[in-house]
Motif scaffolding. Structure first.
Motif, PDB file in Angstrom:
ATOM      1  N   ASN A 529       0.814  -1.218   0.000  1.00  0.00           N
ATOM      2  CA  ASN A 529       0.000   0.000   0.000  1.00  0.00           C
ATOM      3  C   ASN A 529       0.846   1.267   0.000  1.00  0.00           C
ATOM      4  OD1 ASN A 529      -2.481  -1.407   0.091  1.00  0.00           O
ATOM      5  ND2 ASN A 529      -2.248  -1.707   2.305  1.00  0.00           N
ATOM      6  N   ASN A 530       2.125   1.123   0.342  1.00  0.00           N
ATOM      7  CA  ASN A 530       3.041   2.273   0.386  1.00  0.00           C
ATOM      8  C   ASN A 530       4.327   1.882  -0.345  1.00  0.00           C
ATOM      9  OD1 ASN A 530       1.642   4.160   2.607  1.00  0.00           O
ATOM     10  ND2 ASN A 530       1.544   2.035   3.306  1.00  0.00           N
ATOM     11  N   PRO A 531       4.293   1.854  -1.669  1.00  0.00           N
ATOM     12  CA  PRO A 531       5.410   1.279  -2.442  1.00  0.00           C
ATOM     13  C   PRO A 531       6.723   2.024  -2.302  1.00  0.00           C
ATOM     14  CG  PRO A 531       3.778   2.302  -3.882  1.00  0.00           C
ATOM     15  CD  PRO A 531       3.168   2.260  -2.535  1.00  0.00           C
ATOM     16  N   THR A 532       6.711   3.275  -1.835  1.00  0.00           N
ATOM     17  CA  THR A 532       7.977   4.001  -1.683  1.00  0.00           C
ATOM     18  C   THR A 532       8.615   3.765  -0.323  1.00  0.00           C
ATOM     19  OG1 THR A 532       6.832   5.991  -0.877  1.00  0.00           O
ATOM     20  CG2 THR A 532       7.198   5.797  -3.272  1.00  0.00           C
ATOM     21  N   ALA A 533       7.906   3.113   0.576  1.00  0.00           N
ATOM     22  CA  ALA A 533       8.433   2.874   1.926  1.00  0.00           C
ATOM     23  C   ALA A 533       9.374   1.678   1.927  1.00  0.00           C
ATOM     24  CB  ALA A 533       7.289   2.645   2.904  1.00  0.00           C
ATOM     25  N   GLY A 534      10.250   1.613   2.913  1.00  0.00           N
ATOM     26  CA  GLY A 534      11.132   0.479   3.111  1.00  0.00           C
ATOM     27  C   GLY A 534      10.635  -0.394   4.251  1.00  0.00           C
ATOM     28  N   PRO A 535      11.202  -1.591   4.422  1.00  0.00           N
ATOM     29  CA  PRO A 535      10.742  -2.512   5.473  1.00  0.00           C
ATOM     30  C   PRO A 535      10.823  -1.915   6.874  1.00  0.00           C
ATOM     31  CG  PRO A 535      12.123  -3.671   3.904  1.00  0.00           C
ATOM     32  CD  PRO A 535      12.223  -2.225   3.569  1.00  0.00           C
ATOM     33  N   GLN A 536      11.914  -1.209   7.207  1.00  0.00           N
ATOM     34  CA  GLN A 536      12.036  -0.652   8.555  1.00  0.00           C
ATOM     35  C   GLN A 536      11.039   0.481   8.777  1.00  0.00           C
ATOM     36  OE1 GLN A 536      16.404  -0.517   7.773  1.00  0.00           O
ATOM     37  NE2 GLN A 536      16.541  -0.865   9.975  1.00  0.00           N
ATOM     38  N   GLU A 537      10.806   1.267   7.733  1.00  0.00           N
ATOM     39  CA  GLU A 537       9.785   2.319   7.828  1.00  0.00           C
ATOM     40  C   GLU A 537       8.406   1.705   8.040  1.00  0.00           C
ATOM     41  OE1 GLU A 537       7.810   5.810   5.016  1.00  0.00           O
ATOM     42  OE2 GLU A 537       9.753   4.931   4.472  1.00  0.00           O
ATOM     43  N   ALA A 538       8.131   0.596   7.340  1.00  0.00           N
ATOM     44  CA  ALA A 538       6.851  -0.091   7.526  1.00  0.00           C
ATOM     45  C   ALA A 538       6.716  -0.600   8.953  1.00  0.00           C
ATOM     46  CB  ALA A 538       6.737  -1.244   6.537  1.00  0.00           C
ATOM     47  N   ASN A 539       7.785  -1.169   9.491  1.00  0.00           N
ATOM     48  CA  ASN A 539       7.744  -1.686  10.859  1.00  0.00           C
ATOM     49  C   ASN A 539       7.454  -0.565  11.851  1.00  0.00           C
ATOM     50  OD1 ASN A 539       8.412  -4.022  12.767  1.00  0.00           O
ATOM     51  ND2 ASN A 539       9.826  -2.441  13.492  1.00  0.00           N
ATOM     52  N   ALA A 540       8.151   0.573  11.669  1.00  0.00           N
ATOM     53  CA  ALA A 540       7.954   1.694  12.583  1.00  0.00           C
ATOM     54  C   ALA A 540       6.537   2.242  12.494  1.00  0.00           C
ATOM     55  CB  ALA A 540       8.971   2.791  12.274  1.00  0.00           C
ATOM     56  N   ALA A 541       6.013   2.352  11.273  1.00  0.00           N
ATOM     57  CA  ALA A 541       4.662   2.887  11.096  1.00  0.00           C
ATOM     58  C   ALA A 541       3.618   1.978  11.721  1.00  0.00           C
ATOM     59  CB  ALA A 541       4.375   3.086   9.614  1.00  0.00           C
TER      60      ALA A 541
END
Length: 723
Positions: A529-541
């Motif tokens: 759903n957020n293709p510009t995000a990275g795995p660590q950013e996804a985890n934090a969000a």
């Protein structure tokens, strides 16, 4: 035919050496060497080497001592029934030009003794058998062309108890190998091309034990309409067949591929495809037929004879047998080595007999059919895939289809990628390994982005392994630990550790960064759903907002709901796959008990009132015609009453009483939306639901009758109204 040109002598040992280099070994021992020249022209000139010379093969056979060698020069020999009564070798100079024409008689060679060798001939124009072995053992038939030219019985026939026979590097046309009249044990049939040319013959049929059948091409056995009668390979039921190893063969274009009777056989690493009726037929006890290619990446089509439906629809050749009589998962699914050809091709060298597998193959694991057990005694589909990969060269890919697996402890002893399948839902949450995993090789990948697992057992890297070449990524490691006994730093980043501190879930030199505080499926969903995000950013969000550390995903919550009602974990995975985690959770939240939840998912079953006939008063068995491909259930005249009468049952088959049901009738109009003509509730009386539809005023044409229930279940039928 007479071969023209200057003759020259072959030293016997040279020809034997040539045969040895082609993979064949002829009977050895003290010998008398003699030569055969078919032509009498210049005959004395050709016999100046001091060896005996003959103008026909039979005279030479009669004269030679036991264990002798007869060297036959390239020419055409009009001989038949060449009778051999002593152990000896008969060696043709060149199989393309050393021809035995049996003249329309029964046999080419006929033997009643041990240890004969026949090599280097083309045998043709016989009625029964090119080589007829009536008795004896330890014979070798190699490097011949056998083509009767017209209908005959077999290339090689064995009677009585002819055993320890090697048949290799031959080309057979129109006829095959028959070794079933008696207990013909310990045969090795390798590297042959057997083209039955759509005749009513088997490619290979044997009646004994301990057969090795490998690296053969066997094709065109039987003819259209001959299904069940002739196979590429058949075990003869009256010979007590057992312990056959059938491997690395290409079996295609036959009416039936393999028919197996007897016990302790194994069929593996074969390419079995495009056989008209079945690829494999199992007639009695169980057989291992894992790790074969069946002509389709999704595996074979499995049709147990004692069940009413196809049990697995892989799209490849059919497996036929009694329920669970054949172990067939895992199977080889590729890769396609020649994508320009029609269909999947896995043979890297079609000029050689048998299937020459690619250096790296794809092995697909699915939780279907009976669970196999490896030679080390480890039960499970993944175990068998690991064992199979360990037997092959190169780095293989093991793709595990979604499901619940309880056996994966077989040690990985060579490089491999082990991943879950690609599917619309997150495969890590749908592919669970409830087992230890043992990695005993360099260059192993366990899980990757979009292809991970849920793992509950320990994952151990063995002592002899360079752990820096091993990668364990994108998995939910829920209970077990990751243990590094090897040298170097083990990569175990991008995993969810079940809410644990990764340092407490690892042992040895292991890198766990980056690690996730939520499941990998939650991470992947965020990234989609957020293709510009990275795995660590996804985890934090996810930690900061949508999903707290340790919070359950919808699938995890559905598993707990099902577990509360006694549903076993493996069955829970099937529920989630069939109905979806979100639907299951909503059903539990909106119902009070397990039965209500299941009914809300599966709906109610419709049936005719009284259990017979149809749900309409004029319904015709098989239909009363069709409308745009759909069956017309009944026909009425304008003014007749359509009587709808049905009952309902729940998932356990019990009657459902008092459900709110509405009957809707819509007129079907060509190219226009349906026009509702009637809408009325169905009355519930005496365990059936009824509604009467008055057709007075209906326009002639086709009408659709809908029955809708309050829980979302529906049924529909088409009727025709005539003016």
């Amino acid at each position: 035919m007479k071969v023209k040109g200057k003759w020259y002598l072959f030293i016997g040992i040279l020809i034997v050496g040539l045969l040895l280099t082609s993979g064949s070994t002829l009977a050895q021992g003290p010998s008398e060497n003699v030569d055969v020249y078919g032509s009498e022209n210049d005959y004395p000139e050709k016999c100046n080497n001091g060896r005996a010379c003959y103008t026909n093969i039979q005279n030479a056979v009669n004269a030679v001592d036991s264990s002798g060698k007869i060297h036959v020069k390239a020419e055409e020999y009009n001989e038949n029934e060449i009778s051999i009564s002593n152990p000896l070798d008969v060696i043709g100079e060149d199989k393309s030009t050393t021809i035995i024409d049996a003249g329309g008689n029964q046999h080419g060679f006929y033997s009643r003794t041990d240890s004969i060798g026949i090599a280097g001939f083309e045998v043709t124009n016989f009625l029964s058998h090119a080589v007829n072995l009536q008795d004896g053992s330890k014979s070798i038939i190699s490097n011949n062309i056998i083509d009767p030219g017209s209908p005959a019985l077999s290339a090689i026939q064995a009677f009585s108890k002819v055993s320890n026979v090697e048949v290799s590097h031959n080309k057979m046309y129109g006829v095959g190998i028959r070794a079933y009249l008696g207990s013909c044990d310990n045969w090795e049939i390798t590297n042959n091309t057997i083209d039955i040319e759509n005749n009513a013959h088997h490619g290979i049929v044997g009646g004994g034990s301990n057969y090795l059948i490998e690296y053969n091409d066997i094709r065109n056995s039987g003819y259209p309409g001959d299904a069940g009668n002739h196979q590429a390979i058949d075990t003869y039921q009256f010979g007590s067949p057992s312990d056959w190893m059938i491997q690395y063969n290409t079996i295609y274009g036959n009416e039936d591929g393999i028919q197996i009777e007897g016990s302790d056989h194994e069929v593996r690493f074969n390419s079995i495809h495009d056989n008209s009726n079945a690829g494999l037929i199992k007639l009695d006890s169980k057989i291992y037929a894992t790790l074969n290619f069946w002509g389709d990446p999704d595996g074979p089509t499995v049709d147990w004879t004692d069940t009413s439906e196809v049990d697995y629809s892989g799209g490849g050749d059919k497996i036929v047998g009694s329920e669970d009589s054949v172990f067939y998962s895992p199977w080889i699914s590729g890769p396609d080595v020649d994508p320009d050809e029609e269909g999947i091709q896995i043979d890297t060298n079609s000029t050689l007999p048998g299937v020459q597998l690619p250096t790296s193959v794809n092995i697909t694991v699915a939780p279907v059919g009976p669970k196999p057990t490896t030679e080390k005694g480890n039960e499970g589909y993944i175990n068998q895939a690991i064992w199979g990969s360990n037997q092959l060269e190169g780095k293989d890919t093991i793709t595990v289809n979604k499901g619940y697996y309880t056996g994966a402890e077989e040690e990985v002893t060579k490089p491999a990628d082990i991943k879950s399948e690609t599917c619309p839902e997150c495969s890590a949450d749908l592919t669970r390994i409830d087992s230890e995993v043992n990695l005993g090789s360099n260059d192993v990948q366990l899980g990757k982005k979009g292809h991970g697992f849920t793992i509950t057992g320990n994952v151990t890297v063995s002592e002899e392994v360079d752990a820096s070449s091993v990668h364990i990524n994108w998995n939910d490691i829920m209970e077990g630990n990751v243990v590094n006994k090897g040298s170097g730093l083990l990569d175990a980043g991008y995993n969810y550790w079940g809410g644990r501190n990764p340092e407490e879930a690892t042992s040895g030199n292991v890198n766990t960064e980056p690690s996730f505080d939520v499941s990998v499926c939650a991470i992947q969903g965020y990234l989609e759903n957020n293709p510009t995000a990275g795995p660590q950013e996804a985890n934090a969000a996810l930690v900061a907002g949508n999903l707290a550390p340790g919070e359950l995903t919808p699938r995890e919550r559905a598993k707990i709901y099902l577990s509360d009602f006694g549903v076993e974990e493996e069955e829970a995975y099937t529920f989630i796959e069939d109905y979806g985690a979100v639907n299951i959770n909503e059903s539990f939240e909106n119902t009070e008990d397990y039965g209500s939840m299941i009914n809300s998912l599966t709906g109610y079953g419709f049936g005719p009132a009284g259990g017979a006939g149809g749900m309409l008063n004029k319904q015709v068995a098989g239909g009363a015609g069709s409308y745009k491909g759909s069956t017309v259930a009944a026909t009425y005249d304008v003014g007749e009453t359509i009587e709808v009468d049905f009952n309902l049952s729940d998932f356990q088959g019990d009657p459902v009483k008092g459900e709110h049901a509405v009957v809707t009738v819509s007129r079907l109009k060509e190219g226009e939306e349906e026009e509702i003509t009637t809408l009325k509730p169905a009355d519930y009386e005496e365990e059936s639901y009824t509604a009467d539809i008055d057709t007075e005023g209906f326009m002639p044409g086709h009408y659709r009758i809908y029955i809708d229930l309050s829980n979302g279940t529906s049924a529909e039928m088409i009727v025709k109204v005539e003016g």
